[in-house]
Motif scaffolding. Structure first.
Motif, PDB file in Angstrom:
ATOM      1  N   GLU A  62       0.835  -1.207   0.000  1.00 23.61           N
ATOM      2  CA  GLU A  62       0.000   0.000   0.000  1.00 23.61           C
ATOM      3  C   GLU A  62       0.867   1.253   0.000  1.00 23.61           C
ATOM      4  OE1 GLU A  62      -3.553   0.748   0.865  1.00 23.61           O
ATOM      5  OE2 GLU A  62      -4.349  -1.290   1.064  1.00 23.61           O
ATOM      6  N   ALA A 106       0.670   4.192  -2.717  1.00 25.65           N
ATOM      7  CA  ALA A 106       0.423   5.584  -2.330  1.00 25.65           C
ATOM      8  C   ALA A 106       1.545   6.493  -2.848  1.00 25.65           C
ATOM      9  CB  ALA A 106       0.299   5.693  -0.814  1.00 25.65           C
ATOM     10  N   HIS A 121      -9.452   2.159  -1.170  1.00 27.58           N
ATOM     11  CA  HIS A 121      -8.146   1.537  -1.378  1.00 27.58           C
ATOM     12  C   HIS A 121      -7.966   1.106  -2.837  1.00 27.58           C
ATOM     13  CE1 HIS A 121      -6.460   1.543   2.679  1.00 27.58           C
ATOM     14  NE2 HIS A 121      -7.726   1.507   3.083  1.00 27.58           N
ATOM     15  N   HIS A 125      -7.078   8.128   6.603  1.00 27.78           N
ATOM     16  CA  HIS A 125      -7.277   8.373   5.172  1.00 27.78           C
ATOM     17  C   HIS A 125      -6.985   9.827   4.825  1.00 27.78           C
ATOM     18  CE1 HIS A 125     -10.172   4.729   4.278  1.00 27.78           C
ATOM     19  NE2 HIS A 125      -8.999   4.349   4.709  1.00 27.78           N
ATOM     20  N   ILE A 184      -3.393  10.414   4.249  1.00 27.91           N
ATOM     21  CA  ILE A 184      -2.958   9.845   2.962  1.00 27.91           C
ATOM     22  C   ILE A 184      -3.390  10.752   1.805  1.00 27.91           C
ATOM     23  CG2 ILE A 184      -3.178   7.885   1.379  1.00 27.91           C
ATOM     24  CD1 ILE A 184      -3.763   6.112   3.847  1.00 27.91           C
ATOM     25  N   ALA A 243       0.310   5.693   4.367  1.00 33.95           N
ATOM     26  CA  ALA A 243      -0.363   4.446   3.965  1.00 33.95           C
ATOM     27  C   ALA A 243       0.168   3.285   4.790  1.00 33.95           C
ATOM     28  CB  ALA A 243      -0.151   4.191   2.485  1.00 33.95           C
ATOM     29  N   HIS A 255      -1.236   3.429   8.227  1.00 33.88           N
ATOM     30  CA  HIS A 255      -2.671   3.120   8.197  1.00 33.88           C
ATOM     31  C   HIS A 255      -2.873   1.609   8.217  1.00 33.88           C
ATOM     32  CE1 HIS A 255      -6.875   3.046   7.206  1.00 33.88           C
ATOM     33  NE2 HIS A 255      -6.685   2.651   5.964  1.00 33.88           N
TER      34      HIS A 255
END
Lengths: 227, 227
Positions: free
Chosen positions: B94, B98, B140, B184, B187, B203, B206
């Motif tokens: 992730e 990102a 996502h 979020h 991000i 990310a 998270h």
DNA sequence: TGGTCTCATAGTGTATGCACTGTCTGTGCC
DNA sequence: GGCACAGACAGTGCATACACTATGAGACCA
């Protein structure tokens, strides 16, 4: 002779066929785009089509082959765009592994990696490409393992296998082993120093340079559209 | 009725069974460790065991099931250690997505992501967890897509699917949707600003916080050894 | 009563047969 | 000479049959 031949030849299970066939695809013995007909493979391994079909479907799931409904299975064909795409993913994965290595490898592991790397210096001449290719796989495997993240290592190794037929072309380029060695040095030093950021960046750049060398080779040797 | 029933029910192909069964495993309708007997599934879909076996082997290749020779297939069971391991890989993937989003998304895409995120604010109450869970997947997915790296997106989505039965538990924790929303935000802001490093780190954190919430849930609800 | 052995049964793994689909080649037509 | 069509053929996809393995219940023995 037992009733079922399979019992008499314990070496020929579905898993065995998957192993042999995936090696054939990965090594390039079976060329990308080449048809994998169930009947021919069944004859080759002296089994019926049923277990062959199972093996082929696993090959497809691994991304090493492609299934076209009612038209059989072909060894994976990768478009140039897709190839770069996969190399890019590979560079991200390797960067993550290298970063984690820098954070997690024990002192002993760092020394072992350095020693391993140093031992490859003798193989960087253009007359040892076969041995260097083999060493290269071991070197990268050590980095996947050193990250101590099983799933990450699996994903990275799986991606590497799918790229294998193309990665191997890099060493056909003159002086590539020497360049590769130099790039490895940067990675190893960063990991040894525990510099996570530098290790990640060095690994990323290393894979991207492999990508460029391979791309140039593919561009020169693969027809633009193979359909 | 045509000679082959399959032709009469075009909806029941191997691919369909894979889709349905993987959804069953991912959603938890089929519990981890539960046996997937070919005969029962064949009855359920009204086909023979042959295509079912093919579907099951694909499920195994996807990591959603596990094959034990001569003992059948069980829905994937993940040990707590393995679970954390996979979450860690997920956090790396992730983070890469990102980072690439921050570098590559068009202005329009960044605006769309911000708008999408903003629209989820209304769902952060603990009485909308179902809707928030659904939104979360979309959010996502948008990031995987925005990275513009097909293979990376595929790997990330595949890992997410394998973790799905556990990820979903996070929202059973009180106030988790609100926390998720806050993460979020970090991000989205980093991506909007084109700050690759910050986006990656946000990310990563998270996903790791999802991992911790899920781990606590699993520790509380899953027996130590399921064997 | 507890443990072991045996047998029945359920389920897997593979082989084979048949119907269907895709492809290729040869023939007739334009 | 080029193109469309029909038939043959090769190969896939699924159903079914049979042999083998794992497992659990019941009988037998200590």
């Amino acid at each position: 002779m037992t009733p079922t031949d399979a019992a008499a030849r314990p070496g020929t299970t579905v898993a065995d066929m998957v192993r042999v066939l995936s090696e054939d695809v990965v090594s390039g013995r079976i060329a990308p785009g080449c048809r994998l007909t169930a009947q021919a493979i069944a004859r080759r391994f002296d089994v019926s089509r049923t277990p062959v079909r199972e093996a082929l479907s696993q090959l497809c799931a691994m991304g090493l082959a492609e299934h076209r409904p009612n038209r059989g299975v072909i060894a994976a064909e990768i478009s140039p765009a897709r190839l770069l795409d996969m190399f890019e993913a590979m560079s991200e994965l390797e960067a993550s592994c290298a970063r984690l290595c820098a954070q997690r490898m024990t002192l002993a592991e760092r020394h072992r990696l350095s020693a391993m790397h140093e031992s490859s210096r003798a193989l960087t001449g253009d007359d040892h490409t076969g041995q260097y290719t083999e060493f290269n796989d071991d070197f990268h495997s050590a980095i996947y393992e050193g990250a101590k993240s099983t799933h990450l290592a699996e994903l990275t190794a799986a991606t590497r296998d799918r790229l294998a037929p193309f990665r191997h072309t890099q060493f056909l380029a003159r002086h590539r082993p020497a360049e590769s060695f130099a790039e490895h040095t940067t990675i190893v030093n960063a990991i040894a120093a525990g510099d996570a950021k530098a290790a990640a960046e060095a690994a990323r750049q290393h894979v991207l340079s492999v990508a460029h060398v391979s791309r140039d080779y593919v561009a020169a040797h693969v027809p633009p559209t193979t359909d």
